[in-house]
Design a protein around this motif. Structure first.
Motif, PDB file in Angstrom:
ATOM      1  N   VAL A 121     -14.656  21.987  47.321  1.00 21.27           N
ATOM      2  CA  VAL A 121     -13.457  21.414  46.689  1.00 21.27           C
ATOM      3  C   VAL A 121     -12.578  22.476  46.034  1.00 21.27           C
ATOM      4  CG1 VAL A 121     -12.643  19.895  44.850  1.00 21.27           C
ATOM      5  CG2 VAL A 121     -14.497  19.147  46.346  1.00 21.27           C
ATOM      6  N   VAL A 153     -13.422  17.762  50.277  1.00 19.68           N
ATOM      7  CA  VAL A 153     -14.693  17.113  49.955  1.00 19.68           C
ATOM      8  C   VAL A 153     -15.573  17.032  51.196  1.00 19.68           C
ATOM      9  CG1 VAL A 153     -13.698  15.795  48.056  1.00 19.68           C
ATOM     10  CG2 VAL A 153     -13.733  14.789  50.339  1.00 19.68           C
ATOM     11  N   THR A 154     -16.833  16.689  50.979  1.00 19.07           N
ATOM     12  CA  THR A 154     -17.773  16.531  52.082  1.00 19.07           C
ATOM     13  C   THR A 154     -17.374  15.339  52.951  1.00 19.07           C
ATOM     14  OG1 THR A 154     -19.558  17.415  50.732  1.00 19.07           O
ATOM     15  CG2 THR A 154     -20.192  16.155  52.676  1.00 19.07           C
ATOM     16  N   ASN A 185     -19.958  18.254  48.081  1.00 20.71           N
ATOM     17  CA  ASN A 185     -18.593  18.636  47.701  1.00 20.71           C
ATOM     18  C   ASN A 185     -18.494  20.091  47.246  1.00 20.71           C
ATOM     19  OD1 ASN A 185     -17.592  16.121  48.314  1.00 20.71           O
ATOM     20  ND2 ASN A 185     -17.510  15.395  46.207  1.00 20.71           N
ATOM     21  N   ASN A 195      -8.698  17.084  50.756  1.00 18.94           N
ATOM     22  CA  ASN A 195      -9.220  17.257  49.410  1.00 18.94           C
ATOM     23  C   ASN A 195     -10.410  18.208  49.317  1.00 18.94           C
ATOM     24  OD1 ASN A 195      -7.731  15.064  47.600  1.00 18.94           O
ATOM     25  ND2 ASN A 195      -8.087  14.167  49.619  1.00 18.94           N
ATOM     26  N   ALA A 228     -14.201   7.524  49.180  1.00 19.00           N
ATOM     27  CA  ALA A 228     -15.266   8.278  48.526  1.00 19.00           C
ATOM     28  C   ALA A 228     -16.610   7.976  49.191  1.00 19.00           C
ATOM     29  CB  ALA A 228     -15.328   7.907  47.046  1.00 19.00           C
ATOM     30  N   ALA A 248     -10.949  13.859  53.673  1.00 27.31           N
ATOM     31  CA  ALA A 248     -11.919  14.880  53.267  1.00 27.31           C
ATOM     32  C   ALA A 248     -11.346  16.280  53.436  1.00 27.31           C
ATOM     33  CB  ALA A 248     -13.207  14.723  54.076  1.00 27.31           C
TER      34      ALA A 248
END
Length: 453
Positions: A401, A389-390, A398, A387, A5, A384
């Motif tokens: 997403v 995400v950024t 994000n 998923n 994360a 990333a």
């Protein structure tokens, strides 16, 4: 997977440049300056070294002013292909001197234009859901996983161009780096509208700021400069780059991968004056000036690091770097499918106005050879993509997403899977017989980090 994360704050490309110019740095930077001056007797050599440097910059600036954008090396991608995937020698020498190049016709124009149209559709499909800069009329979008971007990053010609750029570098044989393998770094995109004046970036350098002096391994890259012998400095020695820490202060947009060259793929025809890139094409001299500047008499007894702040990119400012700003020039005209690459320590800027009847649009895609820092980053970046995400280096928005039309790992080509760390590297005799010890070990590390449980 919590360790993947990001700890960045939400934001935009502006996040990498925000700083309080009046804020003083901690006292440790005053001590650091004294340490730098006392190492290798730089204090005794500094004045003479600086005089030689300033004179050389003056001479080079005259040549830059005479040639204008034509000072930037240009080469057809076909000439690289015909030369076994490397630059012809005369072009290679000029690229190393200037620290940048325009490579023509890397991606066919119709493909490049299709990338742009598809990503514009992607943006339109998610109107109001995507962060960007400026907030009220985005020109630089916080997007990483459009299918167009993913396709461009793994286009065979573009990967070949990146590998050619990496081949301009070298390292000690034991260094864990393989220049023949380019890993993928997922960055943003720009669609700058005609007449725009909002996306004007002043002269700066990416890849950290105070880290160049503060991190011991990063500082080792500039050992010759800090020894008063800048003439011996080699901007293309990667020996100490592979483990250098370029982001000690969690900069949003501060790159933690080793980019041998920053780069982009043009999606428009853009002329000088049309909102294009500006560069300082004297990489050896500009780097020497940057590294020595905080140690001069006017700053040496202060904590001021001449435009370097914690947690932002390196600012190039008139009060400290005017001769370098004077040497900055706009790049030549580029067309859809052309690529532009500039050295990771290269000073660059964006023209104040997009004085054009068409947009100035690019996908940001650098050259990032296989090495320790880059392998570590790939594990996070792979997560990333999976998923939506950024990526780790960028402001934590994000946005993508929940986008059903974003790219997934299944959209990657075989070349894309390799660059993103979804496919192990071969270690058989035929694949490694021409590699250095360090390159072989880099491949082993790649397989170990990404595929061993």
């Amino acid at each position: 997977m919590a360790h993947y994360a990001s700890s960045k704050k939400p934001g935009s490309i502006l996040s990498a440049f925000k700083s309080d110019k009046d804020e003083e740095l901690p006292e440790k930077y005053l001590s650091l300056k004294q340490e730098l001056l006392n190492t290798n007797n730089l204090k005794d050599k500094l004045a003479n070294s600086w005089t030689r440097l300033v004179k050389e910059i003056e001479n080079e600036t005259k040549e830059i002013k005479r040639l204008g954008p034509n000072v930037i090396p240009q080469v057809e991608f076909s000439d690289i292909s015909k030369n076994g995937g490397t630059f012809p020698q005369n072009i290679a020498e000029e690229v190393r001197k200037r620290g940048m190049v325009v490579i023509r016709n890397v991606v066919p124009q119709d493909e490049a234009l299709e990338y742009k149209e598809k990503v514009k559709e992607y943006i339109q499909n998610h109107k109001g859901e995507i962060a960007g800069f400026p907030d009220d009329d985005p020109q630089v979008w916080e997007l990483y996983w459009s299918k167009s971007q993913v396709a461009a990053r793994s286009h065979p010609n573009f990967v070949a161009a990146q590998t050619a750029m990496n081949s301009l570098w070298h390292a000690a044989p034991e260094t864990l780096i393989d220049f023949s393998i380019n890993t993928t770094y997922c960055d943003r995109l720009r669609i700058r509208k005609p007449g725009d004046t909002s996306f004007a970036l002043a002269e700066h350098i990416d890849g950290g700021s105070v880290e160049r002096w503060e991190d011991p391994e990063y500082r080792n890259c500039f050992k010759s400069i800090l020894s008063g012998e800048w003439e011996k400095y080699d901007p293309y020695d990667a020996t100490h780059r592979v483990n250098a820490i370029m982001d000690l202060y969690n900069c949003s947009g501060g790159c933690s991968m080793f980019r041998s060259f920053q780069g982009w793929l043009s999606l428009s025809t853009v002329f000088p004056g049309g909102g294009t890139l500006r560069v300082c094409p004297i990489i050896k001299l500009s780097t020497a000036y940057l590294i020595l500047r905080p140690l001069l008499e006017d700053l040496v007894e202060t904590t001021n690091m001449a435009g370097a702040k914690q947690g932002v990119q390196q600012h190039i400012l008139p009060e400290f770097h005017q001769p370098l700003i004077d040497a900055v020039v706009s790049i030549p005209q580029v067309n859809p499918g052309d690529c532009v690459f500039w050295h990771c320590d290269g000073i660059h800027a964006v023209e104040e106005c997009c004085n054009s009847v068409t947009d100035s649009s690019v996908f940001y895609i650098p050259s990032t050879p296989l090495c320790n820092n880059n392998i570590k980053y790939l594990a996070r970046q792979r997560y990333a993509l999976e998923n939506g995400v950024t990526p780790q280096d960028f402001p934590l928005n994000n946005c993508e997403v929940d986008f059903s039309d974003r790219a997934k790992p299944s959209d990657l080509t075989e070349l894309g899977k390799l660059g993103m760390g979804f496919t192990p590297l071969s270690l058989d005799a035929a694949s490694t017989e021409k590699l250095s010890e360090g390159a072989i070990n880099a491949r082993k590390e790649f397989n170990k980090v990404l595929f061993e449980k």
